[in-house]
Design a protein around this motif. Structure first.
Motif, PDB file in Angstrom:
ATOM      1  N   MET A  89       4.486  10.930  -8.653  1.00  0.00           N
ATOM      2  CA  MET A  89       3.898  11.364  -9.930  1.00  0.00           C
ATOM      3  C   MET A  89       3.188  12.702  -9.745  1.00  0.00           C
ATOM      4  O   MET A  89       3.225  13.573 -10.610  1.00  0.00           O
ATOM      5  N   THR A  90       2.529  12.840  -8.599  1.00  0.00           N
ATOM      6  CA  THR A  90       1.781  14.070  -8.326  1.00  0.00           C
ATOM      7  C   THR A  90       2.732  15.251  -8.163  1.00  0.00           C
ATOM      8  O   THR A  90       2.452  16.361  -8.654  1.00  0.00           O
TER       9      THR A  90
ATOM     10  N   LEU B  89       4.596   6.015  -4.916  1.00  0.00           N
ATOM     11  CA  LEU B  89       4.800   6.219  -6.356  1.00  0.00           C
ATOM     12  C   LEU B  89       3.767   7.197  -6.906  1.00  0.00           C
ATOM     13  O   LEU B  89       4.093   8.079  -7.710  1.00  0.00           O
ATOM     14  N   ALA B  90       2.523   7.078  -6.459  1.00  0.00           N
ATOM     15  CA  ALA B  90       1.486   7.996  -6.928  1.00  0.00           C
ATOM     16  C   ALA B  90       1.782   9.420  -6.454  1.00  0.00           C
ATOM     17  O   ALA B  90       1.542  10.396  -7.164  1.00  0.00           O
ATOM     18  N   MET B  91       2.345   9.532  -5.249  1.00  0.00           N
ATOM     19  CA  MET B  91       2.686  10.863  -4.723  1.00  0.00           C
ATOM     20  C   MET B  91       3.817  11.480  -5.543  1.00  0.00           C
ATOM     21  O   MET B  91       3.784  12.680  -5.839  1.00  0.00           O
TER      22      MET B  91
ATOM     23  N   GLU C 228       0.836  -1.202   0.000  1.00  0.00           N
ATOM     24  CA  GLU C 228       0.000   0.000   0.000  1.00  0.00           C
ATOM     25  C   GLU C 228       0.876   1.260   0.000  1.00  0.00           C
ATOM     26  O   GLU C 228       0.624   2.212  -0.747  1.00  0.00           O
TER      27      GLU C 228
ATOM     28  N   GLU D  34       5.583  15.574  -9.645  1.00  0.00           N
ATOM     29  CA  GLU D  34       5.996  15.904 -11.011  1.00  0.00           C
ATOM     30  C   GLU D  34       4.901  16.693 -11.728  1.00  0.00           C
ATOM     31  O   GLU D  34       5.175  17.684 -12.408  1.00  0.00           O
ATOM     32  N   ARG D  35       3.672  16.224 -11.581  1.00  0.00           N
ATOM     33  CA  ARG D  35       2.562  16.879 -12.270  1.00  0.00           C
ATOM     34  C   ARG D  35       2.407  18.317 -11.778  1.00  0.00           C
ATOM     35  O   ARG D  35       2.207  19.244 -12.557  1.00  0.00           O
TER      36      ARG D  35
ATOM     37  N   SER E 203      -0.398  15.852   2.056  1.00  0.00           N
ATOM     38  CA  SER E 203      -0.295  14.436   1.689  1.00  0.00           C
ATOM     39  C   SER E 203       1.139  13.926   1.774  1.00  0.00           C
ATOM     40  O   SER E 203       1.380  12.796   2.200  1.00  0.00           O
TER      41      SER E 203
ATOM     42  N   GLU F 184       3.964   1.514  -0.990  1.00  0.00           N
ATOM     43  CA  GLU F 184       4.705   1.615  -2.242  1.00  0.00           C
ATOM     44  C   GLU F 184       3.817   2.278  -3.313  1.00  0.00           C
ATOM     45  O   GLU F 184       4.272   3.178  -4.038  1.00  0.00           O
ATOM     46  N   ILE F 185       2.578   1.851  -3.378  1.00  0.00           N
ATOM     47  CA  ILE F 185       1.638   2.431  -4.343  1.00  0.00           C
ATOM     48  C   ILE F 185       1.449   3.921  -4.057  1.00  0.00           C
ATOM     49  O   ILE F 185       1.536   4.766  -4.951  1.00  0.00           O
TER      50      ILE F 185
END
Lengths: 374, 401
Positions: B313-314, B309-311, B303, B316-317, B337, B305-306
């Protein structure tokens, strides 16, 4: 590393156009009308989507497509999720279109013009597990006889074609020895039973009793069905994640709207910090998930071979975020959120079905772990 | 000053050659730690001579402040070039030549609110690592409610007299100067009577006292001002106030947004510390192999790790969104977050290292102090609750009554 996750100008235009169309042609009230009439989707809406080129979003131009790509397919799915537009878009325009990319153009043309509706028949138990396929495709001469049961087949009752995964070798649990067949849905020996699911969409049980298929029906290689299906499943999972993000955004939009208008104790309830913080936390979760959705679409477009982890992060996040968005949505609406008259329940029920379809949180978390080496 | 090419490919080869030639190999081989950070300043002791050389080499072409204009000591790079520079640094394993509150906070404040003369006076000293700044915001009675600062500056004609105390002033005991929020009009509404003042830490009446944290370290200080005389203008006629008198809150708010993005970033994928950029799973693989057999540990790791990685990406975005015109108050989301995530990650690390993890300086090095330090992440720079307030009111526009 993919290109930027922020939308291109074309993507912004696509989203605006999709939103405008869907708000006009398929608001949530249309979903309610379909539900009340016992319709799992509206064929007229599907026809309009085809006319606008949505069915060809992943198809090459010489097959009548626009080849806008997976990120674009995700944007369309997300917009559909936000208004709960029911259509066979993911099964047909995303998964079948991806699986059949190498096939003859006449099959693709049927997808592009909206005349073909595909169902993807993979799972046989309550959890997504392609390798657990037990259905047999027994070889007799140049033909096959397919026998077994497929469950939870999205668009399975309304489809006119079925992509079905069956075992030509190996044993249950192995990804090898599986073959993908593309057959018409009214072939002798195929019985389809529509299941009435909580999201009021088309999910069917398909029973195959010695259904005949020929070598021409095989997609990809015999015993190499997973190679043909793998990218298609990833594409479907990426698009479904986007739909779930849309479901989250739809539920969240209703919720913040309600927080700004409902009054209790002489105050607008959105002024209560307890509710503000729940809403703000949900906003943060949706933002983070939307990055994962954009990333999955970009990876599918730029490096589909290595997109497993990106897709699974997206599906895992989207599943959790949608669950949070709909349960918080009901809670913050209070009693009215529990009523059928109000739309929030529709979002909750679609989120639950979307959580299971094409792999639940655990399935995708395990794929992330495998890709990260543990 | 700098003569880098505008062409991105050309720039990449120039900057990569620069790093290869000008950053001593010893620094590239050194593991990153608290000690490997180059802070600069009059009182700074370089951990080795190579650290000083790399700082000076980078400063000579403005690369200690890549985006600042060349006339103020920066390299005048655009965002795309800066990104390339960071990529090439990472590739070469070159450490940052200089870190400081001057680069992170005061510089951006001066660039946005300072006069040309103030910029000329203060910014090159920052980029050259000559002056180390600290930040004087919080007070014992002004934490989340920062605008209620009580440190006051009395107008005495040609100078101010400052009295009061600041708390949580990071590295105040090692800093040369402080930028502080002080009350210059005690009768005005609380947001309107604050000024953003520059004070020499060597001035008579300034003293500091380190605060020992639960993590055993003492990066933070209390800073006291006892009848400190601050001239209204220096010898060159520059004001010691940045922005307008009594409008320091505008400067502070601007900087807080900056700070939030930074702290939020600390919680993303490229976490330093014991993980050193490794995935959680890869770290766990270095431990007893049976750890991952525990289904609870495995599930929590997956959980996190997911979410990690999503954070990232965020992050970067949001960086790309900032390039396109800004993220505004939504940066509070990154801070909220990112820091909450970092705390969860360290809780898991402590759980999987078990009894080995609770040693101050055991097999896992600084894990225990790092774990304890993360608890401040969701307090400093605005608490998680303040971030949620900002998101509710400014982004979601929920009503205040």
């Amino acid at each position: 590393m993919v290109a930027s996750l922020i939308p291109t100008e074309d993507e912004v235009m696509l989203r605006d156009a999709a939103r405008g169309f869907l708000q006009e042609s398929s608001p949530v009230t249309a979903f309610r009308a379909n539900r009340d009439a016992g319709r799992t989707h509206d064929p007229a809406l599907w026809k309009e989507m085809a006319q606008m080129g949505w069915t060809g979003v992943l198809l090459p131009e010489d097959a009548g497509g626009s080849e806008m790509g997976h990120r674009a397919a995700g944007i369309l799915s997300e917009e559909m999720g936000e208004v709960l537009a029911a259509s066979p878009f993911i099964s047909t325009a995303v998964m079948a279109a991806t699986a059949l990319r190498g096939a003859a153009n006449d099959r693709l043309a049927g997808i592009a013009d909206g005349s073909s509706i595909y169902a993807i028949a993979v799972d046989e138990g309550p959890k997504h597990a392609p390798a657990r396929t037990g259905m047999t495709a027994e070889k007799s001469g140049n033909a096959f006889k397919l026998s077994g049961r497929k469950v939870f087949v999205a668009d399975g009752a309304s489809a006119n074609r079925v992509l079905v995964l069956a075992r030509t070798g190996g044993s249950v649990g192995e990804a090898e020895g599986l073959t993908l067949f593309d057959i018409d849905a009214d072939r002798a020996g195929l019985t389809r039973n529509a299941k009435h699911t909580v999201d009021e969409r088309d999910h069917a049980q398909l029973d195959f009793d010695a259904v005949e298929a020929t070598g021409d029906d095989v997609v990809g290689e015999v015993d190499g069905g997973m190679a043909a299906l793998h990218t298609a499943l990833n594409a479907g999972q990426a698009a479904l994640s986007a739909e779930l993000l849309g479901v989250s955004a739809g539920a969240f939009g209703m919720t913040t709207g309600y927080l700004k208008e409902r009054k209790q104790f002489g105050r607008t309830i959105g002024s209560f910090q307890a509710l503000q913080h729940r809403a703000a936390h949900l906003f943060a979760e949706i933002e983070i998930t939307s990055s994962a959705i954009a990333n999955a679409g970009r990876m599918m477009d730029e490096d589909a071979e290595n997109a497993d982890i990106a897709v699974s992060i997206a599906k895992a996040r989207a599943t959790q975020t949608a669950k949070l968005a709909v349960s918080e949505g009901v809670q913050m609406h209070g009693g009215i959120g529990m009523t059928d008259e109000f739309d929030m329940g529709f979002f909750m029920k679609r989120a639950r079905v979307g959580a299971e379809w094409l792999g639940d949180y655990g399935y995708h978390a395990a794929r992330v772990a495998a890709a990260r080496g543990f | 000053m700098s003569s880098f090419s505008d062409d991105l490919d050309q720039f990449r080869s120039e900057v990569s050659a620069f790093i290869a030639e000008k950053c001593p190999q010893k620094l590239k081989d050194m593991p990153s730690s608290e000690r490997s950070i180059c802070w600069g300043g009059k009182r700074f002791t370089f951990s080795c001579d190579e650290q000083r050389i790399w700082m000076e080499n980078a400063a000579a072409v403005g690369l200690t402040a890549p985006r600042w204009p060349t006339e103020y000591g920066g390299a005048g790079l655009n965002r795309a070039q800066e990104k390339v520079f960071r990529e090439e640094m990472a590739k070469a394993k070159a450490p940052s030549p200089l870190e400081s509150f001057g680069l992170w906070m005061l510089g951006p404040a001066l660039l946005a609110f300072g006069t040309h003369e103030q910029k000329l006076k203060y910014l090159p000293d920052i980029t050259n690592g000559r002056i180390r700044w600290c930040q004087g915001y919080s007070e014992p009675g002004a934490g989340s409610d920062l605008a209620s600062v009580q440190t006051r500056a009395e107008d005495k004609g040609d100078h101010w007299v400052v009295n009061g105390s600041k708390i949580w002033t990071s590295y105040a005991d090692k800093a040369d100067w402080i930028f502080a929020l002080v009350r210059t009009d005690k009768d005005a509404p609380k947001h309107k009577g604050i000024s953003f003042m520059l004070i020499d830490m060597e001035a008579e009446g300034v003293s500091t006292k380190p605060i020992k944290l639960i993590s055993g370290t003492s990066v933070f200080c209390e800073t006291f001002f006892d009848n400190v005389v601050v001239p209204k203008t220096d010898e060159e006629g520059n004001s010691r106030i940045v922005g307008e008198l009594n409008r320091g809150w505008d400067v502070a708010k601007h900087l807080l947004t900056h700070e939030r993005e930074m702290i939020g970033g600390g919680g993303s994928g490229a976490a330093s510390g014991v993980l050193g950029g490794r995935s959680l799973g890869a770290f766990i693989d270095t431990l007893d192999e049976t750890i991952m057999d525990d289904p609870v540990v495995r599930s929590q790791t997956m959980e996190l790790e997911i979410d990690t990685l999503a954070m990232s990406m965020t992050m970067e975005r949001y960086k790309d969104m900032a390039k396109q015109g800004g993220v505004g108050h939504a940066s509070a989301m990154l801070k909220y977050s990112g820091t909450e995530l970092n705390k969860r990650r360290y809780e898991l690390l402590m759980s999987i290292t078990g009894s080995e993890g609770v040693e101050w300086d055991g097999e896992h090095g600084s894990l225990a102090p790092e774990w304890l330090r993360t608890k401040a992440n969701s307090i400093e720079g605005g608490t998680s609750e303040v971030m949620l307030d900002i998101l509710s009111k400014r982004v979601l526009e929920l009503p205040s009554s």
